[in-house]
Write a protein that holds these residues in place. Structure first.
Motif, mmCIF file in Angstrom:
data_model
loop_
_atom_site.group_PDB
_atom_site.id
_atom_site.type_symbol
_atom_site.label_atom_id
_atom_site.label_comp_id
_atom_site.label_asym_id
_atom_site.label_seq_id
_atom_site.Cartn_x
_atom_site.Cartn_y
_atom_site.Cartn_z
ATOM 1 N N MET A 73 0.844 -1.192 0.000
ATOM 2 C CA MET A 73 0.000 0.000 0.000
ATOM 3 C C MET A 73 0.882 1.247 0.000
ATOM 4 S SD MET A 73 -2.662 1.392 2.891
ATOM 5 C CE MET A 73 -3.803 0.020 2.678
ATOM 6 N N ASP A 74 0.509 2.197 -0.815
ATOM 7 C CA ASP A 74 1.182 3.482 -0.843
ATOM 8 C C ASP A 74 0.158 4.589 -0.639
ATOM 9 O OD1 ASP A 74 3.825 2.552 -1.425
ATOM 10 O OD2 ASP A 74 3.182 2.191 -3.491
ATOM 11 N N PHE A 75 0.610 5.704 -0.092
ATOM 12 C CA PHE A 75 -0.270 6.863 0.054
ATOM 13 C C PHE A 75 0.547 8.129 -0.113
ATOM 14 C CE2 PHE A 75 1.225 5.970 4.364
ATOM 15 C CZ PHE A 75 1.688 7.208 4.773
ATOM 16 N N ARG A 76 -0.140 9.208 -0.445
ATOM 17 C CA ARG A 76 0.513 10.505 -0.532
ATOM 18 C C ARG A 76 -0.520 11.602 -0.326
ATOM 19 N NH1 ARG A 76 1.979 11.394 -6.976
ATOM 20 N NH2 ARG A 76 -0.157 11.240 -7.800
ATOM 21 N N VAL A 77 -0.044 12.724 0.226
ATOM 22 C CA VAL A 77 -0.885 13.896 0.443
ATOM 23 C C VAL A 77 -0.662 14.857 -0.713
ATOM 24 C CG1 VAL A 77 -1.373 15.848 1.957
ATOM 25 C CG2 VAL A 77 -0.794 13.619 2.943
ATOM 26 N N ASN A 78 -1.742 15.231 -1.394
ATOM 27 C CA ASN A 78 -1.673 16.152 -2.523
ATOM 28 C C ASN A 78 -2.308 17.492 -2.163
ATOM 29 O OD1 ASN A 78 -0.572 14.085 -4.228
ATOM 30 N ND2 ASN A 78 -2.644 13.297 -4.545
ATOM 31 N N HIS A 79 -1.898 18.536 -2.867
ATOM 32 C CA HIS A 79 -2.503 19.871 -2.776
ATOM 33 C C HIS A 79 -2.381 20.506 -1.399
ATOM 34 C CE1 HIS A 79 -4.083 18.578 -6.592
ATOM 35 N NE2 HIS A 79 -4.857 17.660 -6.032
ATOM 36 N N ALA A 80 -1.377 20.092 -0.620
ATOM 37 C CA ALA A 80 -1.158 20.702 0.697
ATOM 38 C C ALA A 80 -0.601 22.125 0.514
ATOM 39 C CB ALA A 80 -0.192 19.845 1.500
ATOM 40 N N PRO A 81 -0.775 23.024 1.503
ATOM 41 C CA PRO A 81 -1.358 22.750 2.819
ATOM 42 C C PRO A 81 -2.807 23.199 2.975
ATOM 43 C CG PRO A 81 -0.153 24.793 2.927
ATOM 44 C CD PRO A 81 -0.060 24.314 1.488
ATOM 45 N N GLU B 97 -4.410 10.405 -1.135
ATOM 46 C CA GLU B 97 -4.548 9.402 -2.189
ATOM 47 C C GLU B 97 -3.890 8.086 -1.771
ATOM 48 O OE1 GLU B 97 -3.267 8.637 -6.881
ATOM 49 O OE2 GLU B 97 -3.029 10.623 -5.961
ATOM 50 N N PHE B 98 -4.640 6.979 -1.907
ATOM 51 C CA PHE B 98 -4.137 5.645 -1.598
ATOM 52 C C PHE B 98 -4.052 4.815 -2.873
ATOM 53 C CE2 PHE B 98 -6.090 7.023 2.355
ATOM 54 C CZ PHE B 98 -5.156 6.633 3.304
ATOM 55 N N THR C 158 -7.241 2.752 -6.646
ATOM 56 C CA THR C 158 -6.966 4.007 -5.954
ATOM 57 C C THR C 158 -8.221 4.529 -5.251
ATOM 58 O OG1 THR C 158 -7.464 5.341 -7.917
ATOM 59 C CG2 THR C 158 -5.161 4.679 -7.569
ATOM 60 N N VAL C 159 -7.980 5.197 -4.135
ATOM 61 C CA VAL C 159 -9.020 5.903 -3.380
ATOM 62 C C VAL C 159 -8.444 7.254 -2.987
ATOM 63 C CG1 VAL C 159 -10.443 5.967 -1.305
ATOM 64 C CG2 VAL C 159 -10.059 3.806 -2.465
ATOM 65 N N VAL C 160 -9.209 8.309 -3.208
ATOM 66 C CA VAL C 160 -8.787 9.652 -2.811
ATOM 67 C C VAL C 160 -9.798 10.200 -1.810
ATOM 68 C CG1 VAL C 160 -8.244 11.994 -3.564
ATOM 69 C CG2 VAL C 160 -7.690 10.046 -5.047
ATOM 70 N N LEU C 161 -9.289 10.615 -0.653
ATOM 71 C CA LEU C 161 -10.129 11.185 0.389
ATOM 72 C C LEU C 161 -9.921 12.693 0.457
ATOM 73 C CD1 LEU C 161 -9.505 8.622 3.291
ATOM 74 C CD2 LEU C 161 -11.240 8.531 1.484
#
Length: 257
Positions: free
Chosen positions: A1-9, A15-16, A107-110
């Motif tokens: 599993m990988d994840f990353r935070v986009n469009h911060a802050p 996104e998973f 993929t899942v984006v929260l």
């Protein structure tokens, strides 16, 4: 599993990337997008794995291998509904959503409900975190997110009678209002934070409600009143903006629970 935070802050999304059988537990109504191979199931109260062997996310986040998930043990109707009520008293939703991959490369984006950053808490077996009201977004891995009775200590510190406690091995994700600040407190080091700005703190950190100033007059007239004193060792995460209150009724309810 990988994840990353986009469009911060400010307009952060989470996104998973999931392999078959891997899953994400999240706050309801937080899904922004998902691929066709994702199934959604709703559960009452907190959803986690009591046994690391039961989860497809047993390996540390980022490992490529995925183990087929075993069926979840059934929870009694009373136990699940009581868990939902406790979640509400802890400032969270009555239900929990599970997003599970039916095949590889899904993929899942929260998207959090507030404008702000996303805090990634790395959980280890020997450490945990307390989450403040409304900060929980999602969790992955062999993590246990429990609603614990805080008693008068939680009530007097404006955290409510129930506290959310995250333990285990994996990651818990918190939504914030504004940017996020991180302070690592040494043993006996103290930091004063207004509770409206607190997001999460290590369970090794102690907290106490105190006057903002030695003088009660100065505390009240400065607009600070009573604040929380956090004493290390441990990590403290707080946001740069406080969520707007919903009026006097909401304030009274928040103070009670």
């Amino acid at each position: 599993m990988d994840f990353r935070v986009n469009h911060a802050p400010v307009f952060s999304t989470l996104e998973f990337s999931l392999a078959q059988h891997e899953y994400v537990v999240a706050q309801p109504n937080s899904m922004l997008t998902m691929s066709a191979g994702i199934s959604i199931s709703a559960h009452v109260g907190r959803l986690d794995s009591d046994d690391e062997s039961e989860s497809a996310n047993d390996a540390a986040v980022g490992d490529a291998a995925a183990t087929p998930a075993k069926p979840r043990p059934r929870q009694s109707l009373f136990g699940s509904w009581f868990g939902g009520v406790k979640s509400m008293l802890g400032g969270e939703s009555f239900f929990t959503a599970e997003f599970r991959a039916k095949s590889d490369e899904q993929t899942v984006v929260l998207a959090p409900e507030s404008y702000g950053d996303i805090v990634v808490l790395d959980l280890q077996p020997d450490s945990g975190y307390f989450l403040t009201r409304g900060s929980y977004l999602a969790n992955v891995g062999s993590t246990h997110v429990r609603i614990k009775y805080g008693g008068l200590k939680g009530l007097m510190s404006k955290k409510g009678l129930f506290l959310m406690h995250a333990t285990g091995r994996g990651n818990v994700f918190c939504q914030t209002f504004g940017a996020i600040e991180h302070r690592k407190l040494e043993a006996d080091e103290t930091l004063y934070v207004d509770n409206r700005f607190m997001v999460a703190f290590s369970d090794t950190v102690t907290y106490k409600l105190v006057k903002a100033s030695e003088s009660l007059k100065d505390s009240l007239m400065s607009g600070e009143g009573l604040i929380n004193r956090y004493t290390g060792p441990g990590d403290v995460y707080f946001q740069t903006r406080g969520k707007p209150t919903g009026g006097i009724l909401t304030t009274l309810i928040d103070a009670a629970f």
